[in-house]
Scaffold this motif. Structure first.
Motif, mmCIF file in Angstrom:
data_model
loop_
_atom_site.group_PDB
_atom_site.id
_atom_site.type_symbol
_atom_site.label_atom_id
_atom_site.label_comp_id
_atom_site.label_asym_id
_atom_site.label_seq_id
_atom_site.Cartn_x
_atom_site.Cartn_y
_atom_site.Cartn_z
ATOM 1 N N UNK A 81 0.866 -1.203 0.155
ATOM 2 C CA UNK A 81 -0.077 0.205 -0.111
ATOM 3 C C UNK A 81 0.798 1.204 -0.016
ATOM 4 N N UNK A 82 0.683 2.255 -0.954
ATOM 5 C CA UNK A 82 1.494 3.328 -1.180
ATOM 6 C C UNK A 82 0.656 4.542 -0.611
ATOM 7 N N UNK A 83 -0.507 4.568 -0.394
ATOM 8 C CA UNK A 83 -1.332 5.667 0.180
ATOM 9 C C UNK A 83 -0.834 6.224 1.386
ATOM 10 N N UNK A 84 -1.664 7.091 1.956
ATOM 11 C CA UNK A 84 -1.439 7.923 3.254
ATOM 12 C C UNK A 84 -2.186 6.875 4.384
ATOM 13 N N UNK A 85 -1.644 6.705 5.654
ATOM 14 C CA UNK A 85 -1.996 6.064 6.778
ATOM 15 C C UNK A 85 -2.002 7.326 7.924
ATOM 16 N N UNK A 86 -3.185 7.424 8.367
ATOM 17 C CA UNK A 86 -3.334 8.334 9.309
ATOM 18 C C UNK A 86 -3.911 7.720 10.874
ATOM 19 N N UNK A 87 -3.038 7.613 11.765
ATOM 20 C CA UNK A 87 -3.698 6.898 12.941
ATOM 21 C C UNK A 87 -4.196 8.204 13.596
ATOM 22 N N UNK A 88 -5.544 8.044 13.768
ATOM 23 C CA UNK A 88 -6.740 9.029 14.459
ATOM 24 C C UNK A 88 -6.231 8.981 15.670
ATOM 25 N N UNK A 89 -6.858 10.063 16.374
ATOM 26 C CA UNK A 89 -6.836 10.557 18.051
ATOM 27 C C UNK A 89 -8.276 10.903 18.276
ATOM 28 N N UNK A 90 -8.384 10.634 19.728
ATOM 29 C CA UNK A 90 -9.747 11.302 19.970
ATOM 30 C C UNK A 90 -9.857 12.648 19.513
ATOM 31 N N UNK A 91 -11.389 13.066 19.271
ATOM 32 C CA UNK A 91 -11.857 14.203 18.397
ATOM 33 C C UNK A 91 -11.151 14.713 17.277
ATOM 34 N N UNK A 92 -10.301 13.811 16.739
ATOM 35 C CA UNK A 92 -9.687 14.100 15.699
ATOM 36 C C UNK A 92 -10.875 14.186 14.236
ATOM 37 N N UNK A 93 -10.738 15.187 13.217
ATOM 38 C CA UNK A 93 -11.495 15.041 12.151
ATOM 39 C C UNK A 93 -10.820 14.854 10.950
ATOM 40 N N UNK A 94 -11.340 14.273 9.837
ATOM 41 C CA UNK A 94 -10.746 13.999 8.698
ATOM 42 C C UNK A 94 -11.654 14.347 7.561
ATOM 43 N N UNK A 95 -11.283 15.060 6.618
ATOM 44 C CA UNK A 95 -12.214 15.369 5.426
ATOM 45 C C UNK A 95 -12.029 14.147 4.411
ATOM 46 N N UNK A 96 -13.125 13.646 3.952
ATOM 47 C CA UNK A 96 -13.064 12.641 2.917
ATOM 48 C C UNK A 96 -13.967 13.230 1.666
ATOM 49 N N UNK A 97 -13.283 13.084 0.452
ATOM 50 C CA UNK A 97 -13.567 13.680 -0.643
ATOM 51 C C UNK A 97 -14.042 12.434 -1.745
ATOM 52 N N UNK A 98 -14.708 12.462 -2.679
ATOM 53 C CA UNK A 98 -15.000 11.495 -3.596
ATOM 54 C C UNK A 98 -13.781 11.691 -4.732
ATOM 55 N N UNK A 99 -13.668 10.442 -5.488
ATOM 56 C CA UNK A 99 -12.660 10.373 -6.266
ATOM 57 C C UNK A 99 -12.607 11.322 -7.388
ATOM 58 N N UNK A 100 -13.906 12.055 -7.575
ATOM 59 C CA UNK A 100 -13.679 13.134 -8.540
ATOM 60 C C UNK A 100 -13.303 14.657 -8.182
#
Length: 102
Positions: A81-100
């Motif tokens: 796997x060559x993508x980004x790996x994020x280890x979350x933390x309490x109350x962390x927010x992550x933005x999710x976008x569509x492939x487009x």
């Protein structure tokens, strides 16, 4: 998917020591994804990013955030796997976008 990792062994030992019923320990191990499987799953899904959350065991004294990050990135890379790996933390927010959209 893979051999039992330190993560599953530690989680199982921690819960058994705490006196959790064996059926619950088995259930938790069956429904949580082992850290060694993250990279292969992400690669197969063609994911651009993986965000890990809901860790077990969760106490920093048992497994530090740095160890989670290192293990997640190493096992993901070893699975190709060559993508980004994020280890979350309490109350962390992550933005999710569509492939487009990027």
């Amino acid at each position: 998917m893979t051999a039992t990792s330190w993560c599953t062994r530690r989680r199982t030992s921690t819960f058994r020591t705490a006196g959790w019923p064996e059926a619950l320990v088995t259930h938790i191990n069956e429904v949580h994804t082992d850290i060694q499987d993250i990279g292969a799953l992400a690669r197969q899904a063609n994911a651009r990013q993986v965000v890990l959350s809901h860790f077990s065991p969760t106490e920093d004294a048992q497994v530090s955030p740095a160890r989670w990050r290192r293990s997640a990135r190493e096992t993901a890379a070893s699975a190709g796997y060559r993508g980004r790996v994020t280890v979350g933390a309490d109350l962390q927010r992550s933005t999710v976008t569509s492939r487009g959209r990027r």
